[in-house]
Design a protein around this motif. Sequence first.
Motif, PDB file in Angstrom:
ATOM      1  N   GLU A   1      44.384  76.263  27.540  1.00  0.00           N
ATOM      2  CA  GLU A   1      44.998  75.038  27.025  1.00  0.00           C
ATOM      3  C   GLU A   1      46.232  74.671  27.846  1.00  0.00           C
ATOM      4  O   GLU A   1      46.449  73.503  28.188  1.00  0.00           O
ATOM      5  CB  GLU A   1      45.374  75.227  25.554  1.00  0.00           C
ATOM      6  CG  GLU A   1      45.914  73.969  24.893  1.00  0.00           C
ATOM      7  CD  GLU A   1      46.191  74.164  23.417  1.00  0.00           C
ATOM      8  OE1 GLU A   1      46.794  73.260  22.810  1.00  0.00           O
ATOM      9  OE2 GLU A   1      45.803  75.221  22.872  1.00  0.00           O
TER      10      GLU A   1
ATOM     11  N   GLU B   1      45.031  73.400  31.196  1.00  0.00           N
ATOM     12  CA  GLU B   1      44.559  72.024  31.096  1.00  0.00           C
ATOM     13  C   GLU B   1      45.729  71.051  31.002  1.00  0.00           C
ATOM     14  O   GLU B   1      45.715  69.986  31.616  1.00  0.00           O
ATOM     15  CB  GLU B   1      43.646  71.871  29.876  1.00  0.00           C
ATOM     16  CG  GLU B   1      42.296  72.571  30.023  1.00  0.00           C
ATOM     17  CD  GLU B   1      41.454  72.461  28.770  1.00  0.00           C
ATOM     18  OE1 GLU B   1      41.927  71.828  27.790  1.00  0.00           O
ATOM     19  OE2 GLU B   1      40.334  72.995  28.749  1.00  0.00           O
ATOM     20  N   GLN B   2      46.759  71.457  30.208  1.00  0.00           N
ATOM     21  CA  GLN B   2      47.930  70.606  30.077  1.00  0.00           C
ATOM     22  C   GLN B   2      48.649  70.461  31.419  1.00  0.00           C
ATOM     23  O   GLN B   2      49.077  69.365  31.799  1.00  0.00           O
ATOM     24  CB  GLN B   2      48.881  71.195  29.023  1.00  0.00           C
ATOM     25  CG  GLN B   2      50.149  70.379  28.793  1.00  0.00           C
ATOM     26  CD  GLN B   2      49.870  69.003  28.229  1.00  0.00           C
ATOM     27  OE1 GLN B   2      48.877  68.802  27.531  1.00  0.00           O
ATOM     28  NE2 GLN B   2      50.731  68.048  28.534  1.00  0.00           N
ATOM     29  N   ARG B   3      48.766  71.597  32.134  1.00  0.00           N
ATOM     30  CA  ARG B   3      49.434  71.548  33.432  1.00  0.00           C
ATOM     31  C   ARG B   3      48.652  70.707  34.429  1.00  0.00           C
ATOM     32  O   ARG B   3      49.232  69.949  35.209  1.00  0.00           O
ATOM     33  CB  ARG B   3      49.621  72.967  33.976  1.00  0.00           C
ATOM     34  CG  ARG B   3      50.677  73.777  33.225  1.00  0.00           C
ATOM     35  CD  ARG B   3      50.777  75.183  33.776  1.00  0.00           C
ATOM     36  NE  ARG B   3      51.743  75.988  33.046  1.00  0.00           N
ATOM     37  CZ  ARG B   3      51.958  77.274  33.268  1.00  0.00           C
ATOM     38  NH1 ARG B   3      51.268  77.907  34.202  1.00  0.00           N
ATOM     39  NH2 ARG B   3      52.853  77.940  32.554  1.00  0.00           N
ATOM     40  N   VAL B   4      47.317  70.865  34.410  1.00  0.00           N
ATOM     41  CA  VAL B   4      46.494  70.066  35.311  1.00  0.00           C
ATOM     42  C   VAL B   4      46.655  68.583  34.993  1.00  0.00           C
ATOM     43  O   VAL B   4      46.792  67.741  35.897  1.00  0.00           O
ATOM     44  CB  VAL B   4      45.015  70.488  35.214  1.00  0.00           C
ATOM     45  CG1 VAL B   4      44.121  69.488  35.942  1.00  0.00           C
ATOM     46  CG2 VAL B   4      44.832  71.884  35.796  1.00  0.00           C
ATOM     47  N   THR B   5      46.643  68.253  33.692  1.00  0.00           N
ATOM     48  CA  THR B   5      46.830  66.859  33.287  1.00  0.00           C
ATOM     49  C   THR B   5      48.175  66.334  33.760  1.00  0.00           C
ATOM     50  O   THR B   5      48.274  65.216  34.296  1.00  0.00           O
ATOM     51  CB  THR B   5      46.732  66.733  31.757  1.00  0.00           C
ATOM     52  OG1 THR B   5      45.440  67.171  31.325  1.00  0.00           O
ATOM     53  CG2 THR B   5      46.932  65.285  31.319  1.00  0.00           C
ATOM     54  N   GLU B   6      49.228  67.157  33.569  1.00  0.00           N
ATOM     55  CA  GLU B   6      50.564  66.738  34.007  1.00  0.00           C
ATOM     56  C   GLU B   6      50.622  66.584  35.518  1.00  0.00           C
ATOM     57  O   GLU B   6      51.241  65.640  36.027  1.00  0.00           O
ATOM     58  CB  GLU B   6      51.602  67.766  33.538  1.00  0.00           C
ATOM     59  CG  GLU B   6      51.805  67.793  32.032  1.00  0.00           C
ATOM     60  CD  GLU B   6      52.709  68.927  31.587  1.00  0.00           C
ATOM     61  OE1 GLU B   6      53.101  69.751  32.446  1.00  0.00           O
ATOM     62  OE2 GLU B   6      53.040  68.981  30.386  1.00  0.00           O
TER      63      GLU B   6
ATOM     64  N   VAL C   1      48.103  65.902  37.530  1.00  0.00           N
ATOM     65  CA  VAL C   1      47.351  64.709  37.907  1.00  0.00           C
ATOM     66  C   VAL C   1      48.193  63.461  37.656  1.00  0.00           C
ATOM     67  O   VAL C   1      48.242  62.540  38.493  1.00  0.00           O
ATOM     68  CB  VAL C   1      46.017  64.633  37.127  1.00  0.00           C
ATOM     69  CG1 VAL C   1      45.361  63.266  37.311  1.00  0.00           C
ATOM     70  CG2 VAL C   1      45.071  65.731  37.589  1.00  0.00           C
ATOM     71  N   GLU C   2      48.879  63.433  36.500  1.00  0.00           N
ATOM     72  CA  GLU C   2      49.741  62.293  36.203  1.00  0.00           C
ATOM     73  C   GLU C   2      50.865  62.185  37.223  1.00  0.00           C
ATOM     74  O   GLU C   2      51.229  61.083  37.656  1.00  0.00           O
ATOM     75  CB  GLU C   2      50.319  62.427  34.789  1.00  0.00           C
ATOM     76  CG  GLU C   2      49.277  62.264  33.684  1.00  0.00           C
ATOM     77  CD  GLU C   2      49.854  62.546  32.308  1.00  0.00           C
ATOM     78  OE1 GLU C   2      51.013  63.007  32.235  1.00  0.00           O
ATOM     79  OE2 GLU C   2      49.151  62.300  31.317  1.00  0.00           O
TER      80      GLU C   2
END
Length: 374
Positions: free
Chosen positions: A142, A145-150, A152-153
């Motif tokens: 989790e 995933e949060q780090r990847v999302t951040e 990517v943003e």
Amino acid sequence: MTDTATLLIVDDLPQNVRLLEAILAPRGYATVSAASGREAIDVLARAPVDLVLLDIVMPEMDGYATCRAIRDDPATAFLPIVMITASGEQEKLAAIEAGADDFVTKPFEQSELLARVRSLLRIKLYHDTIERQTAELAAWNEQLEQRVTEQVEQLERLARLRRFLPPQIAELVVSSGDESFLESHRREITVVFCDLRGFTSFAETVEPEDVMRVLDEYHRALGDLVHRFEGTLERFAGDGLMVVFNDPIRCDDAPQRAVKMAVAMRARIAQLEQEWRRRGHDLGFGVGVAQGHATLGLVGYEGRSDYTAIGSVTNAAARLCAEAQPGQILITQRVHAGAEDLIVVDQVGDLSLRGFSRPMRAYNIVGLDEARVP
């Protein structure tokens, strides 16, 4: 685990409970007891237990029913259960069918009971370790995933900001998370506008591939200088290029930076012009520099927006650029006042520029005063 394990003894006969406690306590096990199956279920709901010693023969809810109830609860479905049976093989089979992990036969040997308890506690330890690691892995996934999302943003923000900011400044803005500068605001800026003389007729008379090659060389040369002098690339369209200083990152020396960059651009394009002439392309380079207040911020729509400056100062820089002869850098009186210690100029005089009601005094930068340029 033997020094911290808690065992639940379920038996309706107090003497049987005391016997088991006398065997288990000296070996370091903590014990709790229940006199019925329902009481056992209540104990399991209130406190953590590592293993259950469960008698079969009890009133109301026998050991088999109690075992099935424990297995039906997801919270205790994998709790080790040792059934205490009589000698009958049928009882042993029924105990296993009810969900028991092991059994001991009355009257039991202490060593056998302790061996079975230790064996099941080891299995529970492995199970608990797997469950803990599974939970940790889920938490790590989790977080990942949060780090990847951040990330990517951040990459998306960085790509968007790099369209008009120097890379080092764009990265600073992304790392700080502050994009408030993108909101509409008013500020005094210095604007540099430049383009190629003769580009329209050039583009009409040569092959598109030649036009693209010249533009690629031109943009590469000027883009490098925009980043080096930490200007904000407001826009480029064809051969036209507009750079802003003192926004969004403030700088006290905006006029000085602007004229230094313009002179460097002229020198860089002069080198390219030699190659272009060798290929039969007759192109020149002109620059206009103005200073004044403008409103700045994002314009556009979701998925496509640009950072822009709106005000007469941008028009003044563009009009001066249009007036400039090949090789000229025309600046306004305010830019001259802000950078006069660094430049050598010729006074052009008062120019009547389209869109301005009064003539505008302009100067042409001959070069930098090398004795004063840091």
